[in-house]
Write an enzyme that holds these catalytic residues in place. Structure first.
Site, PDB file in Angstrom:
ATOM      1  N   HIS A  98       6.578  -7.577  -1.105  1.00  0.00           N
ATOM      2  CA  HIS A  98       5.562  -8.252  -2.056  1.00  0.00           C
ATOM      3  C   HIS A  98       5.116  -7.302  -2.986  1.00  0.00           C
ATOM      4  CE1 HIS A  98       3.995 -11.027   1.504  1.00  0.00           C
ATOM      5  NE2 HIS A  98       5.304 -11.542   0.807  1.00  0.00           N
ATOM      6  N   CYS A 105       5.856  -4.160 -17.202  1.00  0.00           N
ATOM      7  CA  CYS A 105       5.603  -4.575 -18.549  1.00  0.00           C
ATOM      8  C   CYS A 105       5.816  -6.088 -18.779  1.00  0.00           C
ATOM      9  CB  CYS A 105       6.470  -3.821 -19.383  1.00  0.00           C
ATOM     10  SG  CYS A 105       6.689  -4.526 -21.231  1.00  0.00           S
ATOM     11  N   ASP A 122       0.942  -1.243   0.048  1.00  0.00           N
ATOM     12  CA  ASP A 122      -0.088  -0.159  -0.243  1.00  0.00           C
ATOM     13  C   ASP A 122       0.803   1.396  -0.061  1.00  0.00           C
ATOM     14  OD1 ASP A 122      -1.122  -0.591   3.478  1.00  0.00           O
ATOM     15  OD2 ASP A 122       0.853   0.087   2.726  1.00  0.00           O
ATOM     16  N   GLY A 141       1.143  -6.764  13.186  1.00  0.00           N
ATOM     17  CA  GLY A 141       0.126  -6.880  12.331  1.00  0.00           C
ATOM     18  C   GLY A 141       0.342  -7.860  11.085  1.00  0.00           C
TER      19      GLY A 141
HETATM   20  N1  APR Z   1      -3.161  -3.745  14.617  1.00  0.00           N
HETATM   21  C1  APR Z   1      -1.940  -4.759  14.686  1.00  0.00           C
HETATM   22  N2  APR Z   1      -2.367  -6.073  14.046  1.00  0.00           N
HETATM   23  C2  APR Z   1      -3.713  -6.209  13.711  1.00  0.00           C
HETATM   24  C3  APR Z   1      -4.697  -5.097  13.415  1.00  0.00           C
HETATM   25  C4  APR Z   1      -4.173  -3.789  14.283  1.00  0.00           C
HETATM   26  N3  APR Z   1      -4.975  -2.792  14.574  1.00  0.00           N
HETATM   27  N4  APR Z   1      -5.592  -5.477  13.014  1.00  0.00           N
HETATM   28  C5  APR Z   1      -5.707  -6.767  12.776  1.00  0.00           C
HETATM   29  N5  APR Z   1      -4.505  -7.130  13.063  1.00  0.00           N
HETATM   30  C6  APR Z   1      -3.559  -8.444  12.628  1.00  0.00           C
HETATM   31  C7  APR Z   1      -4.540  -9.508  12.547  1.00  0.00           C
HETATM   32  O1  APR Z   1      -4.889 -10.241  13.712  1.00  0.00           O
HETATM   33  C8  APR Z   1      -3.842 -10.618  11.657  1.00  0.00           C
HETATM   34  O2  APR Z   1      -2.988 -11.383  12.374  1.00  0.00           O
HETATM   35  O3  APR Z   1      -3.224  -8.300  11.395  1.00  0.00           O
HETATM   36  C9  APR Z   1      -2.936  -9.869  10.813  1.00  0.00           C
HETATM   37  C10 APR Z   1      -3.330  -9.419   9.171  1.00  0.00           C
HETATM   38  O4  APR Z   1      -3.066 -10.889   8.654  1.00  0.00           O
HETATM   39  P1  APR Z   1      -3.447 -10.964   7.111  1.00  0.00           P
HETATM   40  O5  APR Z   1      -4.572 -10.318   6.880  1.00  0.00           O
HETATM   41  O6  APR Z   1      -3.254 -12.468   6.958  1.00  0.00           O
HETATM   42  O7  APR Z   1      -2.435  -9.859   6.422  1.00  0.00           O
HETATM   43  P2  APR Z   1      -0.638 -10.640   6.442  1.00  0.00           P
HETATM   44  O8  APR Z   1      -0.234 -11.311   7.493  1.00  0.00           O
HETATM   45  O9  APR Z   1      -0.105  -9.117   6.046  1.00  0.00           O
HETATM   46  O10 APR Z   1      -0.740 -11.397   4.910  1.00  0.00           O
HETATM   47  C11 APR Z   1       0.457 -11.913   4.341  1.00  0.00           C
HETATM   48  O11 APR Z   1      -0.627 -12.664   2.574  1.00  0.00           O
HETATM   49  O12 APR Z   1      -2.561 -12.434   1.065  1.00  0.00           O
HETATM   50  C12 APR Z   1      -0.988 -12.368   1.212  1.00  0.00           C
HETATM   51  O13 APR Z   1       0.341 -10.866  -0.090  1.00  0.00           O
HETATM   52  C13 APR Z   1      -0.692 -10.808   0.920  1.00  0.00           C
HETATM   53  O14 APR Z   1       1.193  -9.672   2.295  1.00  0.00           O
HETATM   54  C14 APR Z   1      -0.004 -10.379   2.175  1.00  0.00           C
HETATM   55  C15 APR Z   1       0.340 -11.763   2.861  1.00  0.00           C
END
Ligand code: APR
Length: 254
Positions: free
Chosen positions: A121, A129, A106, A190
């Site tokens: 990522h 391209c 993002d 997170g």
């Molecule tokens: N502060 C901290 N953590 C948080 C908050 C917050 N306010 N809100 C949610 N979370 C936590 C959730 O509990 C969860 O464990 O953030 C985590 C988000 O997990 P995912 O949605 O699985 O995201 P992420 O770990 O970044 O995913 C990894 O997966 O889909 C692919 O490429 C994509 O980079 C991504 C990768």
């Protein structure tokens, strides 16, 4: 774990560190209003990853894939970095040797002022391209052309992000493991730690003897290997931790 009682020892530990490394995930952008992937209203609860975030999906229907990325770009463009992003940008000054590794595409860390960001990522504002592999930056919201084409050769452009089934950039990955396995303190903020190889970074730090600090409202596969694991939102907890760090830094100077 009672936060107040351990905030002091935790800050002393962090301030004693030479090399600080962090891994962030979608959770750090949640308080900015950007959906996570696996949370309650997570993207993968609403959309099918195999239809939108794989090379096959792109070849089969580049328009559909771009419409989805254009929608996500619109959401991200309308949001602001939150207090969590801003604290991490400040920490680039606070720690002599500081590396922020993110799974997020993002760009909110950079918008908060972070300079030294390792994007594992890719980045949703970059396009590649498919013929020449040249990478260009495009901040149009909405995109003027869907799917967009290369201005030089006319071939399709794809989002410069890592899709499921694709490997990460080799040198970026190598650098990330080198830094995480030689740091003194590793934060995991997170991330659900469900996606490899990123999820192994905090574990490689733990195995190399670093102190691991996790910030996540929910436990994850990393929690058991963390020295500290806070059930907290990063946008709320990081400012508290930062205030204590700054207070102690000042006390040390006085
Ligand atoms: N502060 C901290 N953590 C948080 C908050 C917050 N306010 N809100 C949610 N979370 C936590 C959730 O509990 C969860 O464990 O953030 C985590 C988000 O997990 P995912 O949605 O699985 O995201 P992420 O770990 O970044 O995913 C990894 O997966 O889909 C692919 O490429 C994509 O980079 C991504 C990768």
């Amino acid at each position: 774990m009672d936060v107040q009682s351990i905030l002091g020892p935790l800050c002393d530990l962090i301030l004693a560190a030479n090399r600080v490394c962090l891994l962030t995930g979608a959770g750090i952008s949640a308080e900015s209003g950007i959906p996570t992937f696996r949370g309650e209203e997570g993207l993968w609860k609403t959309f099918r990853a195999e239809q939108l975030a794989t090379p096959t999906a792109f070849i089969q229907d580049p328009e559909l894939v771009w419409e989805w990325y254009d929608w996500r770009r619109g959401i991200i463009a309308s949001k602001e970095p939150n207090a969590g992003h801003k604290v991490l940008a400040e920490w680039e000054e606070l720690f002599p040797n500081f590396t922020l590794i993110t799974q997020n595409i993002d760009g909110l860390h950079q918008r908060a002022g972070s300079q030294n960001v390792v994007e594992l990522h890719g980045n949703i504002w970059k396009q590649r391209c498919i013929e020449e592999n040249t990478i260009t930056v495009n901040h149009e919201v909405p995109l003027k052309e869907i799917p967009p084409h290369c201005e030089k050769c006319g071939a399709l452009l794809r989002p410069h992000v890592v899709w499921f089934g694709e490997s990460l950039d080799g040198s970026t990955l190598h650098k990330s493991f080198k830094i995480s396995s030689s740091c003194d303190v590793m934060f995991s903020i997170g991330t659900s730690a469900m996606v490899q190889p990123a999820a192994s970074l905090p574990l490689s730090a733990a195995q190399a003897g670093a102190k691991v600090i996790e910030i996540n409202p929910d436990p994850t596969p990393i929690t058991g290997s963390a020295d500290f694991s806070f059930r907290a939102k990063s946008g709320e907890f990081l400012p508290i931790l930062n205030e204590e760090l700054k207070k102690r830094t000042k006390q040390k100077k006085d």
